[in-house]
Design a protein around this motif. Sequence first.
Motif, PDB file in Angstrom:
ATOM      1  N   LEU A 231       0.844  -1.187   0.000  1.00 56.22           N
ATOM      2  CA  LEU A 231       0.000   0.000   0.000  1.00 56.22           C
ATOM      3  C   LEU A 231       0.886   1.246   0.000  1.00 56.22           C
ATOM      4  CD1 LEU A 231      -2.765  -1.016   2.582  1.00 56.22           C
ATOM      5  CD2 LEU A 231      -2.916  -1.018   0.090  1.00 56.22           C
ATOM      6  N   VAL A 232       0.513   2.224  -0.829  1.00 57.20           N
ATOM      7  CA  VAL A 232       1.290   3.468  -0.924  1.00 57.20           C
ATOM      8  C   VAL A 232       0.321   4.635  -1.056  1.00 57.20           C
ATOM      9  CG1 VAL A 232       3.288   2.362  -2.022  1.00 57.20           C
ATOM     10  CG2 VAL A 232       1.469   3.311  -3.453  1.00 57.20           C
ATOM     11  N   TYR A 233       0.823   5.846  -0.818  1.00 55.75           N
ATOM     12  CA  TYR A 233       0.046   7.041  -1.112  1.00 55.75           C
ATOM     13  C   TYR A 233      -0.018   7.198  -2.635  1.00 55.75           C
ATOM     14  CZ  TYR A 233       0.456   8.234   3.816  1.00 55.75           C
ATOM     15  OH  TYR A 233       0.385   8.205   5.179  1.00 55.75           O
ATOM     16  N   CYS A 234      -1.179   7.605  -3.131  1.00 54.95           N
ATOM     17  CA  CYS A 234      -1.361   7.672  -4.577  1.00 54.95           C
ATOM     18  C   CYS A 234      -0.393   8.644  -5.248  1.00 54.95           C
ATOM     19  CB  CYS A 234      -2.807   8.063  -4.908  1.00 54.95           C
ATOM     20  SG  CYS A 234      -4.024   6.834  -4.353  1.00 54.95           S
ATOM     21  N   ASP A 235      -0.014   9.698  -4.540  1.00 59.37           N
ATOM     22  CA  ASP A 235       0.889  10.693  -5.118  1.00 59.37           C
ATOM     23  C   ASP A 235       2.337  10.512  -4.659  1.00 59.37           C
ATOM     24  OD1 ASP A 235       0.440  11.351  -2.515  1.00 59.37           O
ATOM     25  OD2 ASP A 235       0.224  13.505  -2.859  1.00 59.37           O
ATOM     26  N   LYS A 236       2.607   9.360  -3.986  1.00 58.78           N
ATOM     27  CA  LYS A 236       3.964   9.160  -3.473  1.00 58.78           C
ATOM     28  C   LYS A 236       4.345   7.684  -3.581  1.00 58.78           C
ATOM     29  CE  LYS A 236       6.919  10.248   0.490  1.00 58.78           C
ATOM     30  NZ  LYS A 236       6.969  10.756   1.881  1.00 58.78           N
ATOM     31  N   PRO A 237       4.777   7.247  -4.773  1.00 64.86           N
ATOM     32  CA  PRO A 237       5.191   5.837  -4.928  1.00 64.86           C
ATOM     33  C   PRO A 237       6.476   5.556  -4.172  1.00 64.86           C
ATOM     34  CG  PRO A 237       5.698   7.101  -6.905  1.00 64.86           C
ATOM     35  CD  PRO A 237       4.895   8.014  -6.016  1.00 64.86           C
ATOM     36  N   MET A 238       6.792   4.271  -4.026  1.00 61.13           N
ATOM     37  CA  MET A 238       8.025   3.875  -3.334  1.00 61.13           C
ATOM     38  C   MET A 238       9.250   4.373  -4.093  1.00 61.13           C
ATOM     39  SD  MET A 238       7.214   0.026  -1.950  1.00 61.13           S
ATOM     40  CE  MET A 238       6.302  -0.496  -3.385  1.00 61.13           C
ATOM     41  N   GLU A 239      10.198   4.888  -3.379  1.00 59.49           N
ATOM     42  CA  GLU A 239      11.402   5.446  -3.983  1.00 59.49           C
ATOM     43  C   GLU A 239      12.176   4.358  -4.729  1.00 59.49           C
ATOM     44  OE1 GLU A 239      15.360   8.065  -2.709  1.00 59.49           O
ATOM     45  OE2 GLU A 239      13.819   7.551  -1.223  1.00 59.49           O
ATOM     46  N   GLY A 240      12.526   4.645  -5.967  1.00 56.00           N
ATOM     47  CA  GLY A 240      13.289   3.707  -6.770  1.00 56.00           C
ATOM     48  C   GLY A 240      12.458   2.589  -7.400  1.00 56.00           C
ATOM     49  N   ASN A 241      11.174   2.530  -7.079  1.00 57.72           N
ATOM     50  CA  ASN A 241      10.303   1.489  -7.634  1.00 57.72           C
ATOM     51  C   ASN A 241       9.604   2.037  -8.874  1.00 57.72           C
ATOM     52  OD1 ASN A 241       8.337  -0.449  -8.196  1.00 57.72           O
ATOM     53  ND2 ASN A 241       7.958  -0.896  -6.047  1.00 57.72           N
ATOM     54  N   LEU A 242       9.871   1.450 -10.030  1.00 59.68           N
ATOM     55  CA  LEU A 242       9.312   1.941 -11.290  1.00 59.68           C
ATOM     56  C   LEU A 242       8.026   1.225 -11.689  1.00 59.68           C
ATOM     57  CD1 LEU A 242      12.607   2.260 -13.397  1.00 59.68           C
ATOM     58  CD2 LEU A 242      11.458   4.001 -12.015  1.00 59.68           C
ATOM     59  N   ASN A 243       7.553   0.294 -10.858  1.00 56.73           N
ATOM     60  CA  ASN A 243       6.316  -0.416 -11.180  1.00 56.73           C
ATOM     61  C   ASN A 243       5.122   0.524 -11.104  1.00 56.73           C
ATOM     62  OD1 ASN A 243       7.496  -2.956 -11.614  1.00 56.73           O
ATOM     63  ND2 ASN A 243       7.542  -3.368  -9.411  1.00 56.73           N
ATOM     64  N   GLU A 244       4.074   0.183 -11.818  1.00 54.18           N
ATOM     65  CA  GLU A 244       2.880   1.021 -11.917  1.00 54.18           C
ATOM     66  C   GLU A 244       2.184   1.150 -10.559  1.00 54.18           C
ATOM     67  OE1 GLU A 244      -1.366   1.070 -14.425  1.00 54.18           O
ATOM     68  OE2 GLU A 244      -0.109  -0.729 -14.340  1.00 54.18           O
ATOM     69  N   VAL A 245       1.726   2.361 -10.255  1.00 59.89           N
ATOM     70  CA  VAL A 245       0.917   2.607  -9.067  1.00 59.89           C
ATOM     71  C   VAL A 245      -0.549   2.471  -9.467  1.00 59.89           C
ATOM     72  CG1 VAL A 245       0.247   4.283  -7.300  1.00 59.89           C
ATOM     73  CG2 VAL A 245       2.632   4.137  -8.042  1.00 59.89           C
ATOM     74  N   ILE A 246      -1.294   1.594  -8.773  1.00 60.18           N
ATOM     75  CA  ILE A 246      -2.695   1.368  -9.105  1.00 60.18           C
ATOM     76  C   ILE A 246      -3.562   1.655  -7.888  1.00 60.18           C
ATOM     77  CG2 ILE A 246      -2.122  -0.382 -10.827  1.00 60.18           C
ATOM     78  CD1 ILE A 246      -2.959  -2.515  -8.814  1.00 60.18           C
ATOM     79  N   LEU A 247      -4.861   1.858  -8.121  1.00 63.90           N
ATOM     80  CA  LEU A 247      -5.773   2.073  -7.007  1.00 63.90           C
ATOM     81  C   LEU A 247      -5.836   0.829  -6.121  1.00 63.90           C
ATOM     82  CD1 LEU A 247      -8.763   3.941  -8.685  1.00 63.90           C
ATOM     83  CD2 LEU A 247      -7.099   4.881  -7.072  1.00 63.90           C
ATOM     84  N   ARG A 248      -6.036   1.038  -4.866  1.00 63.49           N
ATOM     85  CA  ARG A 248      -6.086  -0.071  -3.916  1.00 63.49           C
ATOM     86  C   ARG A 248      -7.172  -1.074  -4.310  1.00 63.49           C
ATOM     87  NH1 ARG A 248      -6.156   0.105   2.689  1.00 63.49           N
ATOM     88  NH2 ARG A 248      -6.955  -2.013   3.047  1.00 63.49           N
ATOM     89  N   ASP A 249      -6.801  -2.323  -4.318  1.00 63.79           N
ATOM     90  CA  ASP A 249      -7.721  -3.424  -4.598  1.00 63.79           C
ATOM     91  C   ASP A 249      -7.462  -4.493  -3.540  1.00 63.79           C
ATOM     92  OD1 ASP A 249      -9.201  -5.566  -5.475  1.00 63.79           O
ATOM     93  OD2 ASP A 249      -8.528  -5.459  -7.565  1.00 63.79           O
ATOM     94  N   ASP A 250      -8.381  -4.591  -2.576  1.00 61.59           N
ATOM     95  CA  ASP A 250      -8.167  -5.531  -1.467  1.00 61.59           C
ATOM     96  C   ASP A 250      -8.041  -6.974  -1.939  1.00 61.59           C
ATOM     97  OD1 ASP A 250      -8.184  -3.455   0.293  1.00 61.59           O
ATOM     98  OD2 ASP A 250     -10.240  -3.756   0.985  1.00 61.59           O
ATOM     99  N   ASN A 251      -8.590  -7.267  -3.121  1.00 60.10           N
ATOM    100  CA  ASN A 251      -8.474  -8.628  -3.658  1.00 60.10           C
ATOM    101  C   ASN A 251      -7.041  -8.972  -4.048  1.00 60.10           C
ATOM    102  OD1 ASN A 251     -11.252  -9.183  -3.454  1.00 60.10           O
ATOM    103  ND2 ASN A 251     -11.657  -8.121  -5.378  1.00 60.10           N
ATOM    104  N   LEU A 252      -6.201  -7.940  -4.197  1.00 58.39           N
ATOM    105  CA  LEU A 252      -4.815  -8.170  -4.607  1.00 58.39           C
ATOM    106  C   LEU A 252      -3.840  -8.151  -3.427  1.00 58.39           C
ATOM    107  CD1 LEU A 252      -4.624  -6.022  -7.876  1.00 58.39           C
ATOM    108  CD2 LEU A 252      -4.887  -8.494  -7.688  1.00 58.39           C
ATOM    109  N   LEU A 253      -4.341  -7.888  -2.233  1.00 56.19           N
ATOM    110  CA  LEU A 253      -3.432  -7.790  -1.085  1.00 56.19           C
ATOM    111  C   LEU A 253      -2.774  -9.126  -0.764  1.00 56.19           C
ATOM    112  CD1 LEU A 253      -5.421  -5.409   1.304  1.00 56.19           C
ATOM    113  CD2 LEU A 253      -3.432  -4.875  -0.124  1.00 56.19           C
ATOM    114  N   ASN A 254      -3.457 -10.232  -1.075  1.00 57.78           N
ATOM    115  CA  ASN A 254      -2.881 -11.561  -0.833  1.00 57.78           C
ATOM    116  C   ASN A 254      -2.299 -12.185  -2.093  1.00 57.78           C
ATOM    117  OD1 ASN A 254      -3.573 -11.618   1.940  1.00 57.78           O
ATOM    118  ND2 ASN A 254      -5.683 -12.152   1.418  1.00 57.78           N
TER     119      ASN A 254
END
Length: 320
Positions: A231-254
Amino acid sequence: MCNNTFFDYYRRAIKAKYEIEKEGDYSNNLNPPSLANLRNLCIKRFREAPTKHDLDTFRSFFEFEFDGNKRNLITGTDLNKFRAIGDFFRGETVQPTEDTIHFASILLDFQPRPFNKFKKVMEGKTEEEIIQELAKNYNYPELESHKEETDNIPEIKKDEVTQTQSSKQIIKTEKPPKEKPTVKLNLFGLFKRSKKTLIGTAVIFGLIASTICLLAFKKGCMQWSDNHYELVYCDKPMEGNLNEVILRDDNLLNFKKLIVCDTTTCFKPDGEAIVWYAKTGDKADFFNSNGNGRHPETKRSLRPITEYIKGKYKGDCPTK
């Protein structure tokens, strides 16, 4: 990846084609669309006169060549691959993978196919024009419309007001008295839209938009990191991580990437796959579910694992 707009038209047109074909010559193979019924239909279709593209699609879908002389061509875990197509036909899958759509078009003998041909023929047309093109040049029959709920009340007869309210779906041709009105093939589904439906839809989309705006200021997004979503803030992705930021989907947490080795359990007792994979170069990445149907990094379609894939791409079991 296919053009989203036209591929959505393509998907809905194929689903509408199923609604026609399940009452047609192959109804015994499509109604219900069970694994065995779809396998039998598949064998029939490919024994008829498959095109080179159809055969290429078969090889890509099953990872072996079609052999019409082999009696038990599709068995075991390979048979399980028809499950996604059956779910699509029954309307249980909202967004099936592209591989599922491509193979479904062959089972229904949908024309024009493949998708590139459909896009070339239909590009530049509105949805209404696409419907007319399918009806005119690809033998799509007109479908009987469903009666309004008011038809069940004997005191109320269809009058000019009823006809005016549903005029968007009724074909504007004269009909003999007491004959049911017909409608053109509707890619959005066979139902009549009322003002209440449209208002309700607008309210739902408004709520969704409001939710998205609120999530932008909370930790309402997620980003793939190594082998799982964080989980990340929508306007603040993880530093150095170039993967796509998507809206939270609880079905994908596991949803997680797995290491598959000799001791990994990949199938249920009935043979159904519980591990999914996507090829990446000369290797394969494995996951504990189908997630949203896509590899979180490469966006390639996920497929249920087979014994062949497990044997070819398995890794070493981690040491304790």
